[in-house]
Structure formats: C-alpha cells, structure tokens
Write a protein that holds these residues in place. Structure first.
Motif, PDB file in Angstrom:
ATOM      1  N   ARG B 113      40.643  61.109  50.239  1.00 18.02           N
ATOM      2  CA  ARG B 113      39.843  60.346  49.231  1.00 18.02           C
ATOM      3  C   ARG B 113      40.259  60.644  47.632  1.00 18.02           C
ATOM      4  N   GLN B 115      41.061  60.267  44.331  1.00 18.03           N
ATOM      5  CA  GLN B 115      40.972  59.114  43.376  1.00 18.03           C
ATOM      6  C   GLN B 115      42.159  58.411  42.816  1.00 18.03           C
ATOM      7  N   TYR B 116      43.237  59.296  42.613  1.00 17.68           N
ATOM      8  CA  TYR B 116      44.422  58.911  42.252  1.00 17.68           C
ATOM      9  C   TYR B 116      45.214  58.052  43.450  1.00 17.68           C
ATOM     10  N   TYR B 118      43.679  56.291  45.287  1.00 20.46           N
ATOM     11  CA  TYR B 118      42.994  54.870  45.434  1.00 20.46           C
ATOM     12  C   TYR B 118      43.243  54.116  44.377  1.00 20.46           C
ATOM     13  N   ASP B 119      43.779  54.607  43.301  1.00 18.61           N
ATOM     14  CA  ASP B 119      44.041  53.733  41.938  1.00 18.61           C
ATOM     15  C   ASP B 119      45.351  53.256  42.064  1.00 18.61           C
ATOM     16  N   ALA B 135      46.826  63.734  39.881  1.00 16.35           N
ATOM     17  CA  ALA B 135      45.704  64.598  39.959  1.00 16.35           C
ATOM     18  C   ALA B 135      45.879  65.592  39.493  1.00 16.35           C
ATOM     19  N   ALA B 233      28.138  61.873  51.124  1.00 11.20           N
ATOM     20  CA  ALA B 233      29.021  62.598  50.098  1.00 11.20           C
ATOM     21  C   ALA B 233      30.160  63.332  50.818  1.00 11.20           C
ATOM     22  N   PHE B 234      31.461  63.333  50.256  1.00  8.54           N
ATOM     23  CA  PHE B 234      32.325  64.170  50.771  1.00  8.54           C
ATOM     24  C   PHE B 234      32.352  65.846  50.648  1.00  8.54           C
TER      25      PHE B 234
END
Lengths: 735, 325
Positions: B113, B115-116, B118-119, B135, B233-234
């Motif tokens: 998961r 975030q980088y 995912y983007d 990250a 939530a993770f």
C-alpha cells in the motif's frame, strides 16, 4: 402518521425525502439521464507543478476506442482568466480550466478525455502524454514564513487582526504564562457523493445538473468563466450527497463538463474520482498556530495572543480564521489575534466544516486546559471564572449566550468530578483520561427569498434555490410551512436546488436553515395574511384558521379553498434581510464537550470511550435532524483530533493520501456511544425563527476535549493534530 | 484500465491450457490497481471457479483452498478452534465487504500500500524498475524498518500472511508444466534487494492452489494489530505469536511481525533466545531488542523500532500469564 398542525416546528419529524433516498428515487446529479445519452469525461491530471506544459500528445487517446473528444488548452474556447480580481469573490470568480499552458498545482487537469463510456474515457486518459517543465513552487507555508502576508480578509470575520488591550503589559504581569505553538494538518472534506456535473447545451443555454451547496453563486461562476449571460445558465441540484464546504463553489469537473458538452455537442458527465478529489477538490490548509496566554494567580485570564499562519492557493482568496473563537470565548484584559497567509502553488484552499473553529477551538481550548492546570484550577471552573459579560473583542452585547448553562448541564450529565493526576487512572492495560472543552461558532444570517403557492386542492408548493446537502432542509422547511399555515405537513411540497427558484445563500456556514427558513416563514405569513383577507371578504372573520384537504377551518366553519382562492390559487413571496437582525449584537451558537479516552499503555493507540455534548442553538427546528447534525459534527471532531490528515509530499506539492484507506475518517468502531443534549431555546435577536446555526457546532470543542483527555490519560501534551500513537509512545508513563 | 482478455480456469489441471496472465481472485486489490494503471495485464485468468474453495482436514494438516474467502476462512469452526491467531488476523483486516470477496491466495499476493507505488506521478522501483524510490526521503510512516533496501522500503500489507508465517504454513502451488510446488509462507515473499518489482518467488504462471496448515499447532496463540483507526486500517505494526507452555517453559515459540518488512517477518533471533526459557519480562525485551538490532528507520517510521518490541512483549506477557508490569 398525520402530523399535528398546531406545533410542528421542532418536532423530530422523519425526513420527508427519506423514502425517496432509500429507494433510489432521489436523483442526484450523477444519476441524471439525458435523452440521446451522456458522454463521459475523465480528467488527466498534471503530474508535476507549478510549471509549463512543454509537450502534450493526445493522438493515442484520440485514436482509442469510443473516444469522442480530447479537450486541452489548445482546443477549448476562450475563458475569462482564472481568478479575475474584478469579480466578487471566490465562489463567483472565473474558474477557468485548461486555460493555457500554465500548470498552477499538482493534479490540475491538463486534459479531459470524453468517450462513450467511462471505461473508455479512463483508459484513453492514460494514453495522454504530458510533459511539464517545472519551476520552484511554494508548497508549505512553514517553509516560507518570510512570504507571509496579511490577507485582505479572513473567512467569516470583519477584521483580519484584532488588538484589544495592552497585551505585552498584561502578559508580562501575568502570574502564569503559557507559550505554545500547534500544527494542524491539511484535511479534505471527502463527501460520499463525488463532485459530479452533467452538462448540456440547449442553444445558448447551459443546463447543468451538479452537486453544489450554493446554486446562485455557481450560476455566476459559470457566467463569469464562460463569458455568458447568467440568464443562460440553469442549475438543477435537488439533492447533494454531502458537502462539508467542499461543494460551496464550482470545481474543475463542473467547468470541464460545460466545456466538453459544448465541444462534443452532447451532454457530458464529469465526475471526480476519489483520487481526483485530493487534487481537484478544496482542502483545509495546514496551520501553524501560536498562542501566548497569561493568567493571574486565581486563574483569571489577563493576556491572550493567538496568531495563525497558513497557505492560500494562488488566485483563490480564502483565509481560514482559527483565532475566531479566541475573540469571543473568554474575558481577558488583552486579546490580540492575527492571521497571516502564504500564497502557495497548491490545490484550492477553502472552507471545510467549521472553518476557523474546528482547528481554532482545537488549539485554543487545549491551551486553555493547559493554563488551567498551571493555575491549579479545574478546567470547568476555569471557564466559568473567565466567562465574559459582553463580547470581549467587539464590546457588543451577546445575543442570547447560555454557555454557562451548557457547561453546568454537561458537567452534571457527564459526571465531571474534577481532574485526576495525569497517567493515574487505568482500566486493564489502558490509561484512561477525561477532558472537556467549549464549543463556540458564529451565528449568521444571509439574505434569502422564497415563494409559496397554495392550490385550490389545499396543496402548498414552496420554492427556493436552497439546497439539501443531507442536512434535512426539505424536512425543516416543510415543518415551517405547515406550522405557519396550520396545515398538514403531508400537503406541503418543498422544491429546492433550481436556479429558477428564488435566490438564497444556499447551504454553508451553518446559516442555511435559519436564512432559508426565515424567508419561507415570511412567505407563508404573507400567504396567511392574504388568505385571512379573503376570509374576511367572504364574511368569515377569524383570528386563527387551519387548512386541510382543500378546506379552511375557521370559527367552526368549513370553507372550500376553491371558493376563496379560485382555480388560480394564491401565491406569496417572502424574504429575510440580515440587516434587520442581531444588529450590534455578538451572535454565536454554544456548547460544551466532555470526552473520555483510553490510551494503550504499550502502544499509545488512542480510542474514544465517551463523548458527550450539550449545545445551545436557539430554537431547534427538528430535534431529530438537529441531533444528527450535532452527532455528525462530534464524529468530525474525533477525526480532527485523532485521524484526519491529508499528507503532502512537500518536495512535489502533491497530496499522497488519496483514498479512504489512507485518508482516515472515523469508522463506526471509532465512535463510542455519543450523547447529544440540546438546550431548549429561542434566540429572538438572531432571526425571525429564533434559531441558530447547528451544522458546524458539533465539531467545535470535540477535538480539544479529546486532546485534553489524552493529556489526563498520559500526562503528555501533544501540540500537533491529529494526535498519533508515536506522539505518545516514548513519553507514556511506565505502568 | 487497459483493455484485457478474460479467461476462466475450470480446474487447476487445465493451467497449461489457458493463456499466461494475471490470476484473478476476489479482485479487491488487482482491479483497483488496474483502474489506476499500475497493473496492466493483457490477460486475466479468473481462478475463482476452479474448485479451490474448500477447507479440508487431513491427518497431518489442514488444507485451505486458495479461493476460500477471507470471511469463510475466519469463521470456519476448525480454524476458530485450533488456529485462532489466523481467524483473528483475518478479522482484523479490511472490512466485512472486502473479506467476503478477498481470497486466501489473493490475500497472500496482494501488493504493497505504499503511497508512492499507488501514485503514477512518483518514482517507484516496484512499479517501474529503475525509476527510484520517492518513499525513501518521503512520507514513510508506514514503511519497513527491517530487511529493506535503498531501492524499496515498502511493506507487505497482509494480516493473514503474518498469522500463517507464525503457524508454519506452506503454500501449495501448481506450475504450468503440471508440477507441484511447496513453499513455506515465510519464503513465499521476497525482500526487495535490487528487484523490488518482484514481491514473491513464484514462477510466471505458477498458481497457488492451497495453503497447508500443520496439524497440532501451538496452543497459545495471539494476533495483535496496532493501527490508528479501529477498523479498516492497515497495520502500523502487527504481530502473530504461537507457543506452548510446558512445565513453565516456552516451547515451539514462533513470532511473526507485520508492517515492518517487505514480507511477514519471522523474529527468528528472538525466538531462538526465548525457546525453552521460562517467561520473564526482562528476557522478552532483551530478545526483542536483539531482533531489532538491525532495524533501520527512515524518519517518519522511526517509532516502529520502539513500537514493535513493545507490542510483542505485551503479547508475550499476556500469553504466558505474566500480565501487565
């Protein structure tokens, strides 16, 4: 069940639009269907900013299956430059999109791909190639304090700064002094319903179905942006699925839909995806708030200084005012408040539910708790001790301030028994703490108009361009009309959210119910007078009458409405003018919040065990929907204290928490049994209904009550929000 | 989402007859990633109706079909009775709706998961090898403190896999050539090294058919998930522990950590220090500190170095009856 016709306002009536909503008959903007079909638009976001588009290749996208058109700055018609200063304000200014080769912020649309299906549009959007030549940007106000400016205005207040009394002297002479600074995170109001618009053109007329909180200013925004006449813009928005400030104004998808519909010659729908929202929706800026408080030995406040620093999106003039509650909460010999902004290359910064108070009470009420502790005064007593007799900043009398009633009622209902030594109360491996804080929120009234028409069959139609964003507007307006005209609620039909209807200020700032309700009250009172005259003319003199099923009941007689008002029926227009109300008075809604939290002694995880609020918002228009509003606000407060934060990577100016797995709002399990108590009241100075704003009040004070409880649980004062386990972890008491 | 071909696998034996592609289970992760243009398979092979949806008790093991849903696995009487750490881990993950769709095999192979990752506007060696890792110096609160590399500090997000690692579970696979593979769950996932694009050791087209749980697991089991939000939530950090107490001595102790590494992290150093010993608070902490000796934070996640040992120590105290303090 038929409602009593005598006393309807205030009753916990079920939502009149409830059945339509739960059966799917309520048509939200995205549900709208158009004969001939709707093409679907998908936004292509700028991968970097600020900067200049140096390459934009849409050939592959245009060639993809189902693609109708690809809009870029090279193809869209001329728009008025974004943020033209001569326009009135941020909601009506030009919101030009795909304006030129400039990219203002990360995620700004650089193209819109329109295709026959959403899947086709989405895939083709991935084929657009864009290259941005970036320039150095300002992303975090804290890194650019030297660029801080005093804004022209701040949200909701007359003055950007205030300086009452001699702060330096009072502070230096204070026995107890507190100097603290707080960081609050950025937040996005991520309503369940996405930001979505279906636009079509009928000749020169733009017809728009959109999710919006204020219809009239959206009409102006379209007209300004597209350079068309306001009379040629029709907005329809009967239901909006949550706003929280994020739908006050129009956003990129709204303008894109209109541009695309023009270019494609057919209806186009553009919806922001959840990920889009975090770049194309508005957000609450990060804030740095600095507080200096001084009190005498007994706990009387002498000096208060509250200053705030945040980001303002370039060419979008919005400045949140966290020092707002500080101006009116407590008496002090000197109160100074300041707001400074840094213009930044980031997505729109705008109102999010309880702008000012949500993060202003979070810091001020936490600092007050700390100061009370320094003074050795119970936090409840401290607040009672510092209760002002008049507005401490403006010197005006308070319009109906019953804060102490809230505090005393709350303390009794919660069972407040004073503070314990921090870190001393345990339940198993949980550290348990309690805290409290005050809620305060300015109460305002906005200009509004309404029209009512009574038909011979006894049915009343009320029309306003007001919106129902899930708050219960349809229901309270039904109640106001039914009670004023002594008629069954079932025979009242309220119609909202159409720009052809009389103008209101819409839903926002907690003024919607009072403003639109007062206008409707006026229209209904006028209709009642007119009907009374008809009765007199027909020989029935009555001080009071009621209506039901097409008959008027007066003096024990039943008169057919048709005989009184004929087939054409009877109409009346109403309005409310804020200049006639609360003049020279400081008008606020009030409340108090008490919280109990548990903090895991091993991990620092924080959970709320109890949250109890007592509120005074004048006359309550519907006890059920009011309670829901307050409860929702309190849950927002839990999020503000412990969960919600949009994290930006300051190297790129891009938000990285772009879905609900990453952007944490409170889930059911985070919410304890909430207790909501509402004082009976009637605020005669506020507006003709005697009501006060309630939509944002529940947030105020909830966060700091929780933060203060965390302190009592652990002995740790955290000065950044949301509070996370790592802020406590290495400072937890050894137990 | 890139257009793709869809095929359905009727039975694992037919694996060689379908096109090589990404296997589709519940789709709760893969479909999202496809929408975001992060996964762009040409072929999806739907394996949900290939007869791999049963839980079977065998003499020496429990065999969990790879398409058993997370909900069905968590609520199975046998799992609840003998493998409560697994049931508990499953129920701490995601939401009821997601667990109803998510499958055992899919859960194991879900992607990070970060975030980088995912983007698509950001650099990510896992998504685009060689592009870098934003990250490392970015928002890395959720990232790895153990076994990471300069190329990737992502963590594996599964709760279920952490419990399986503690239970000594084995992944049973079938390759395209029809041969069977057996891989301990602890060896299924890789550390990132210089190939963070590879999450696991499976061959291309190798299908997870089942997960095997050894019979007679340790009797004392516990799963603890530390998170900001009470549900959905993770894990910031999670831990699964299984052990037996025999005459006051700890036996068969297994500790697995989630949220700290690119894979479920078996705390083998701590296990070795504690195995056979009598429970003692100071010893627990010493063992965990030993385990964390090589832990490395990246700024926002430094606190995990404190948090992870504290979680495990608290769990061990509770499991062994030492209680608080």
């Amino acid at each position: 069940m038929e409602q009593s016709t005598s006393k309807i306002i205030g009753e916990p009536m079920n939502r009149v639009d409830g059945p339509a909503k739960v059966t799917g008959r309520a048509e939200y903007a995205g549900d709208h269907q158009v004969e001939g079909g709707i093409a679907e638009g998908f936004i292509v976001e700028a991968p970097a900013a600020p900067g200049k588009i140096v390459a934009l290749d849409v050939a592959d996208a245009e060639a993809a299956d189902g693609v109708v058109s690809v809009l870029t700055y090279k193809t869209v018609p001329q728009q008025k430059p974004y943020g033209s200063p001569e326009d009135e304000g941020r909601f009506t200014q030009s919101h030009a999109v795909l304006e030129n080769d400039r990219v203002r912020h990360f995620g700004e649309p650089v193209a819109l791909v329109v295709a026959e299906t959403l899947e086709q549009a989405r895939y083709a959007a991935s084929l657009v190639r864009v290259e941005i030549e970036t320039e150095e940007g300002v992303f975090n106000a804290l890194d650019h304090k030297d660029q801080a400016e005093k804004p022209d205005s701040v949200d909701g207040l007359d003055e950007v700064d205030t300086q009452d009394g001699d702060f330096e002297t009072q502070f230096s002479q204070s026995t107890h002094k507190l100097e603290v600074s707080y960081l609050t995170g950025a937040q996005h109001a991520s309503a369940m319903e996405p930001h979505v618009t279906v636009a079509q053109w009928d000749g020169e007329t733009l017809i728009v179905h959109m999710a919006i909180q204020i219809v009239a200013s959206a009409v102006s925004a379209y007209a300004n942006t597209l350079g068309i006449d306001e009379a040629n813009v029709r907005i329809i928005s009967p239901f909006t699925g949550g706003g929280f400030g994020s739908k006050l104004g129009v956003h990129n998808e709204a303008i894109l839909a209109a541009l695309a519909a023009k270019q494609c010659g057919k209806a186009v729908r553009v919806a922001q995806t959840r990920r889009n929202l975090f770049a194309n929706g508005p957000h609450r800026s990060r804030h740095l708030q600095e507080l200096k408080l001084g009190a005498d030995a007994s706990g009387k406040l002498r000096a208060v200084r509250h200053s705030s620093l945040a980001s303002m999106a370039r060419n979008y003039p919005f400045a949140e005012a966290p020092a707002s509650p500080t101006r009116a909460s407590y008496a002090a010999d000197a109160i100074h408040t300041f707001h400074r902004m840094v213009k930044a290359d980031i997505p729109k910064v705008d109102s999010m539910r309880a702008p000012g108070e949500a993060i202003g009470t979070l810091t001020y009420e936490t600092a007050i708790d700390e100061l009370a502790e320094m003074c050795g005064v119970d936090p409840v007593e401290f607040r009672i001790l510092n209760e002002p007799t008049q507005d401490p900043t403006s010197g005006h009398a308070f319009a109906d301030r019953r804060l102490l009633d809230c505090i005393r009622t709350g303390a009794a209902k919660f069972g407040w028994s004073g503070r314990v030594k921090p870190g001393s109360r345990m339940a198993g491996r949980k550290l348990v703490g309690r805290g409290m804080a005050v809620a305060i929120r300015p109460n305002t009234l906005s200009p509004a108009q309404a029209e009512v028409k009574l038909a011979a069959d006894g049915r009343l139609v009320a029309r306003l361009d007001m919106t129902d964003i899930g708050t219960g507007t349809y229901t309270i307006l039904t109640q106001i009309a039914a009670e004023t005209l002594s008629m069954p609620a079932s025979q009242v039909l309220v119609q909202l959210g159409d720009s052809r209807f009389p103008e209101t200020a819409g839903s926002g700032g907690s003024f919607g119910a009072s403003s639109s309700g007062s206008a409707l009250l006026d229209a209904c009172a006028k209709l009642k007078s007119a009907l009374s005259e008809r009765l007199t003319e027909s020989g029935v003199s009555a001080n009071a009458f009621a209506m039901k099923d097409g008959r008027v009941l007066a003096n024990g007689k039943r008169i057919e409405l048709a005989d009184l008002i004929g087939a054409e029926g009877l109409s009346a227009d109403g309005a409310v003018d804020p200049d006639n109300h609360a003049k020279g008075q400081a008008d606020y809604s009030y409340g108090v919040q008490f919280a109990e939290v548990e903090v895991d002694a091993d991990t620092g995880e924080i959970r709320v065990r109890r949250l109890l609020g007592v509120f005074d918002a004048g006359r309550i228009l519907n006890r059920k929907t009011a309670r829901s509003q307050l409860m929702g606000g309190m849950i927002f407060g839990i999020g503000g204290a412990l969960l919600e934060e949009s994290l930006m990577d300051d190297r790129f100016g891009s938000f990285m928490t772009r879905d609900f797995a990453e952007y944490h709002i409170a889930v059911n399990r985070d919410v304890p049994d909430l207790e909501v108590h509402i004082l009976d009241g009637y605020s005669e100075h506020s507006n003709p209904l005697g009501s006060k704003g309630i939509g944002e009040l529940g947030i105020c004070g909830a966060g700091p009550a929780i933060a203060n409880a965390v302190h009592e649980a652990t002995g740790v004062r955290v000065r950044k929000f949301p509070v996370h386990m790592e802020d406590l972890l290495d400072r937890l008491p050894a137990v | 989402m890139k257009p793709f071909d869809y095929q359905r696998l009727e039975t694992p034996e037919h694996l060689g007859h379908v096109e090589a592609g990404r296997f589709l289970g519940g789709g709760t992760n893969l479909i999202d990633l496809m929408k975001h243009q992060i996964e762009t398979p040409d072929v999806l092979v739907d394996v949900t109706r290939a007869g791999m949806d049963r839980i079977e008790e065998r003499g020496d093991a429990v065999l969990i079909g790879s398409q058993v849903s997370n909900t069905d696995l968590a609520s199975h009487p046998l799992i609840r009775r003998d493998y409560p750490v697994l049931s508990s881990a499953l129920l701490s993950g995601a939401t009821q709706q997601l667990r109803n769709k998510a499958t055992t095999g899919g859960n194991l192979l879900q992607r990070t998961r970060c975030q980088y990752f995912y983007d698509t506007a950001r650099a990510c060696n896992k998504r685009e090898p060689g592009s870098g890792c934003d990250a490392l110096d970015g928002l890395n609160r959720f990232h790895a403190i153990l076994g990471a590399s300069e190329n990737c500090i992502a963590v594996h997000p599964s709760d279920m896999a952490v419990a399986m690692a503690a239970l000594g579970a084995v992944v049973v696979t079938r390759k395209r050539d029809g041969t069977e593979g057996r891989i301990p769950v602890t060896e299924l996932h890789r550390l990132p090294g210089d190939r963070p694009d590879l999450d696991h050791v499976l061959d291309e087209g190798e299908l997870i058919v089942a997960v095997e749980l050894p019979a007679s697991p340790p009797r004392l089991q516990s799963y603890r998930k530390v998170r900001d939000r009470s549900s959905y939530a993770f894990a910031v950090v999670s831990a699964a522990i299984a052990l037996d107490l025999e005459d006051g001595h700890m036996r068969n102790l297994r500790i697995a950590l989630g949220g700290v590494a690119h894979k479920p992290w078996r705390a083998t150093k701590a296990e070795a220090m504690l195995e056979g010993k009598m429970p003692e608070a100071a010893l627990f902490m010493e063992a965990l500190e030993q385990e964390m000796a090589d832990a490395e934070g990246h700024g926002h996640n430094d606190f995990k170095k404190i948090l992870a040992p504290r979680v495990v120590v608290a769990m061990l105290r509770e499991l062994t009856g030492l209680g608080g303090n």
